[in-house]
Design an enzyme around this catalytic site. Structure first.
Site, PDB file in Angstrom:
ATOM      1  N   ILE A   1     -76.699  88.590 -75.169  1.00 20.64           N
ATOM      2  CA  ILE A   1     -77.381  88.764 -76.457  1.00 20.64           C
ATOM      3  C   ILE A   1     -76.551  88.083 -77.551  1.00 20.64           C
ATOM      4  O   ILE A   1     -75.915  88.735 -78.373  1.00 20.64           O
ATOM      5  CB  ILE A   1     -77.608  90.266 -76.776  1.00 20.64           C
ATOM      6  CG1 ILE A   1     -78.257  90.984 -75.594  1.00 20.64           C
ATOM      7  CG2 ILE A   1     -78.478  90.408 -78.031  1.00 20.64           C
ATOM      8  CD1 ILE A   1     -78.369  92.490 -75.750  1.00 20.64           C
ATOM      9  N   PRO A   2     -76.550  86.736 -77.540  1.00 21.26           N
ATOM     10  CA  PRO A   2     -75.833  86.040 -78.613  1.00 21.26           C
ATOM     11  C   PRO A   2     -76.514  86.326 -79.956  1.00 21.26           C
ATOM     12  O   PRO A   2     -77.737  86.438 -80.018  1.00 21.26           O
ATOM     13  CB  PRO A   2     -75.951  84.563 -78.228  1.00 21.26           C
ATOM     14  CG  PRO A   2     -77.091  84.481 -77.283  1.00 21.26           C
ATOM     15  CD  PRO A   2     -77.220  85.821 -76.629  1.00 21.26           C
ATOM     16  N   HIS A   3     -75.704  86.462 -80.987  1.00 23.88           N
ATOM     17  CA  HIS A   3     -76.274  86.804 -82.289  1.00 23.88           C
ATOM     18  C   HIS A   3     -75.354  86.353 -83.419  1.00 23.88           C
ATOM     19  O   HIS A   3     -74.181  86.075 -83.201  1.00 23.88           O
ATOM     20  CB  HIS A   3     -76.543  88.305 -82.397  1.00 23.88           C
ATOM     21  CG  HIS A   3     -75.327  89.141 -82.150  1.00 23.88           C
ATOM     22  ND1 HIS A   3     -74.884  89.455 -80.884  1.00 23.88           N
ATOM     23  CD2 HIS A   3     -74.443  89.703 -82.995  1.00 23.88           C
ATOM     24  CE1 HIS A   3     -73.791  90.197 -80.971  1.00 23.88           C
ATOM     25  NE2 HIS A   3     -73.489  90.355 -82.247  1.00 23.88           N
ATOM     26  N   GLY A   4     -75.941  86.303 -84.600  1.00 25.68           N
ATOM     27  CA  GLY A   4     -75.166  85.932 -85.767  1.00 25.68           C
ATOM     28  C   GLY A   4     -76.011  85.980 -87.019  1.00 25.68           C
ATOM     29  O   GLY A   4     -77.228  86.162 -86.957  1.00 25.68           O
TER      30      GLY A   4
ATOM     31  N   LEU B   1     -80.398  86.613 -81.268  1.00 22.83           N
ATOM     32  CA  LEU B   1     -80.858  87.274 -82.476  1.00 22.83           C
ATOM     33  C   LEU B   1     -80.150  86.661 -83.680  1.00 22.83           C
ATOM     34  O   LEU B   1     -78.922  86.588 -83.715  1.00 22.83           O
ATOM     35  CB  LEU B   1     -80.543  88.770 -82.393  1.00 22.83           C
ATOM     36  CG  LEU B   1     -81.109  89.664 -83.474  1.00 22.83           C
ATOM     37  CD1 LEU B   1     -82.638  89.656 -83.443  1.00 22.83           C
ATOM     38  CD2 LEU B   1     -80.605  91.081 -83.292  1.00 22.83           C
TER      39      LEU B   1
END
Length: 155
Positions: A64-67, A102
């Site tokens: 779940i990569p996010h930033g 996300l």
């Protein structure tokens, strides 16, 4: 905030071909570029910076990569199912094949955390992951993600 609010058919990659974590992040950013109308490198930079803090490979084949991206008007998601699992430096050491990126506005605060929690709960469900892995095409993936999303609202 619900999964159906985060993704659309155009933000699903049903058969991503990637051989590295870096390539996965670049492909996700490329898809986001079209939807967000933001440069691909801006999204990649945010994702890579987040990965430096610790892996977003949460285990069981899921990442779940996010930033946070300055100037976004709302939260956005991009979902990808990999054609072949790829090493992602996951917490459990297993390769990933299901990825939900996300992206949130800089000021999202609690909404960003709530969306992360919702995505995490969804992809921790073994049955949902099995359906996603066995589905045919973007329409089916979208239906699985949003049906699960709607069911969680009814509970």
């Amino acid at each position: 905030m619900d999964i159906v609010d985060l993704i659309s058919l155009e933000t699903i990659i049903p058969d991503m071909k990637a051989t590295s974590k870096k390539q996965i992040l670049q492909e996700l950013a490329s898809k986001a570029e079209k939807v967000l109308n933001r440069p691909c490198h801006e999204v990649v930079d945010v994702l890579v910076e987040r990965e430096r803090l610790g892996t977003t490979g949460v285990g069981h084949g899921v990442a779940i990569p996010h930033g946070k991206i300055p100037g976004l008007d709302r939260l956005y998601g991009v979902f990808a199912r990999l054609a072949q699992p790829v090493d992602y430096d996951s917490l459990d050491g297993e390769p990933v094949d299901l990825i939900f990126m996300l992206l949130a506005p800089e000021a999202a605060g609690a909404d960003h955390l709530k969306a992360l929690a919702k995505v995490s709960r969804l992809l921790r469900d073994k049955s949902t992951c099995e359906k996603l892995r066995g589905s045919e095409g973007g329409d089916a993936i979208h239906a699985i993600l949003t049906a699960t999303s709607k069911n969680s609202n009814a509970a």
